[in-house]
Enzyme design. Sequence first.
Site, PDB file in Angstrom:
ATOM      1  N   CYS A  47       2.814  -1.406   0.305  1.00  0.00           N
ATOM      2  CA  CYS A  47       3.381  -1.781  -0.986  1.00  0.00           C
ATOM      3  C   CYS A  47       3.641  -0.584  -1.889  1.00  0.00           C
ATOM      4  CB  CYS A  47       2.465  -2.781  -1.695  1.00  0.00           C
ATOM      5  SG  CYS A  47       0.829  -2.145  -2.070  1.00  0.00           S
ATOM      6  N   SER A 108      -4.060   6.163  -2.548  1.00  0.00           N
ATOM      7  CA  SER A 108      -3.495   4.874  -2.923  1.00  0.00           C
ATOM      8  C   SER A 108      -3.264   4.776  -4.425  1.00  0.00           C
ATOM      9  CB  SER A 108      -4.432   3.743  -2.479  1.00  0.00           C
ATOM     10  OG  SER A 108      -4.553   3.711  -1.073  1.00  0.00           O
ATOM     11  N   GLN A 119      -3.745  -1.363   7.506  1.00  0.00           N
ATOM     12  CA  GLN A 119      -2.310  -1.104   7.624  1.00  0.00           C
ATOM     13  C   GLN A 119      -2.044   0.106   8.506  1.00  0.00           C
ATOM     14  OE1 GLN A 119      -1.750  -0.843   3.417  1.00  0.00           O
ATOM     15  NE2 GLN A 119      -1.001  -2.944   3.217  1.00  0.00           N
ATOM     16  N   ALA A 193      -2.294 -12.523   1.574  1.00  0.00           N
ATOM     17  CA  ALA A 193      -2.586 -13.775   0.879  1.00  0.00           C
ATOM     18  C   ALA A 193      -4.063 -14.155   1.027  1.00  0.00           C
ATOM     19  CB  ALA A 193      -1.698 -14.887   1.422  1.00  0.00           C
TER      20      ALA A 193
END
Length: 431
Positions: A47, A108, A119, A193
């Site tokens: 992201c 991050s 990830q 989620a």
Amino acid sequence: MLLCFTASHRTADFELLERLEQHAGDVDAALRARTDAFAGSVVLATCNRFEAYLDVTDAAAADAARLALVTVGDATGVAPDELRASTAVVRDHAVADHLFSVASGLESLVVGEGEIAGQVRRALEKARRHGSATSELERLFQNASRVSREVKNGTKVGSAGRSIVRLALELAASRIADWASANILLVGTGNYAATTLKALRDRGAENVRVWSRTGRAQAFAVKHDIEAVERDGLVEAVAVSDLVVTCSVAPTVLLDRELVEQASHRPDAVVHRLVIDLGLPRNVDRDVAWVTGTELLDLETIGLHAPLEDFTATDRARTIVGDAAAEFAAKGDEREAEPAVVALRTHVFGLLEQEIERARRRSDSPEQAEQTEAALRHLVGVLLHTPSARARELSREGDAAAFIAGVSAVFGLDSEARPTLRIVADEGQAS
């Protein structure tokens, strides 16, 4: 040579990161097709980060950065000047330090966030499936996973469950008076989620429903003991939700201004709702913020509010990463002399077998032959110990060429061809 082509929240705006992430598959395929320049590649898209880790061929070493930029630009449609201004290139030994820091959460948006390690691991798994994970990239990424575990277990980084999700909910806390009574809609059914749902429950949320564009809401709801929203029920669900959290990997916007306005005009609509968009590409159109009674909190806004004083990495974590990167480089340097060591050992053991065979033919008894063979093998082992140790020492000092030249001068051996290593599972299991 290893090279990392990187764009992150430190170098690029979120709009560019979103564009790159949308074309991650195209970039992956384009890099794999450039076998003339890249022996292997691993693409990491998150992201707030888009990176390509490349095992560069010797022929392309001098021009690797330009070739990487051109390949990514062609695959994404981003102009070269824009891409150049918003990306960075990490080379050689610095690549290990960079990836180890990334995998440990030290680079991050929220330092210490926990999702990045998974990830990184999944990026390697995908490269394996595509056949683009070379032995050197395997070694790099496997070490990155090991270092991230060491940082997690040996420091306080990430001990508070730091993540973008949790930071977003901290920012939302001033808008949610009572988490237990708040009506919450979760958009998305993937790993992100599930992480979001856990963070919501840790805050006391009880009334959570889930919606999915792919029809997976029912299965997710059963697994996590929440209520599912029908695929055609999104407008109604948004209308009655105090908080909407989107974390889907959908390539298109799921909540636009028209949909949210429809929801707001329903008679049962809440007076005020907060929409948190954790998706990249973004799941929510920015114009949603203009809908009366709706507030939007997206990744860019979350980044601006990241409390650095609370999320600063410890010195211990940086030390772990630095030491691991130095050791990775040293072991990589050792490999430079491996062909010469292999050539020397092959040559010497070939001579040994010849002498053993002669000894067997001349021996008066099997016992005498065994004793002679044992003595010869012991002698060769002793003789080869020092050259092997010197090969490691010289390689770590950056002077592997001296050992290679010495083997060539003394024994006349050609050791230019590098041996192929097969990584079985983890560092230390090469064969």
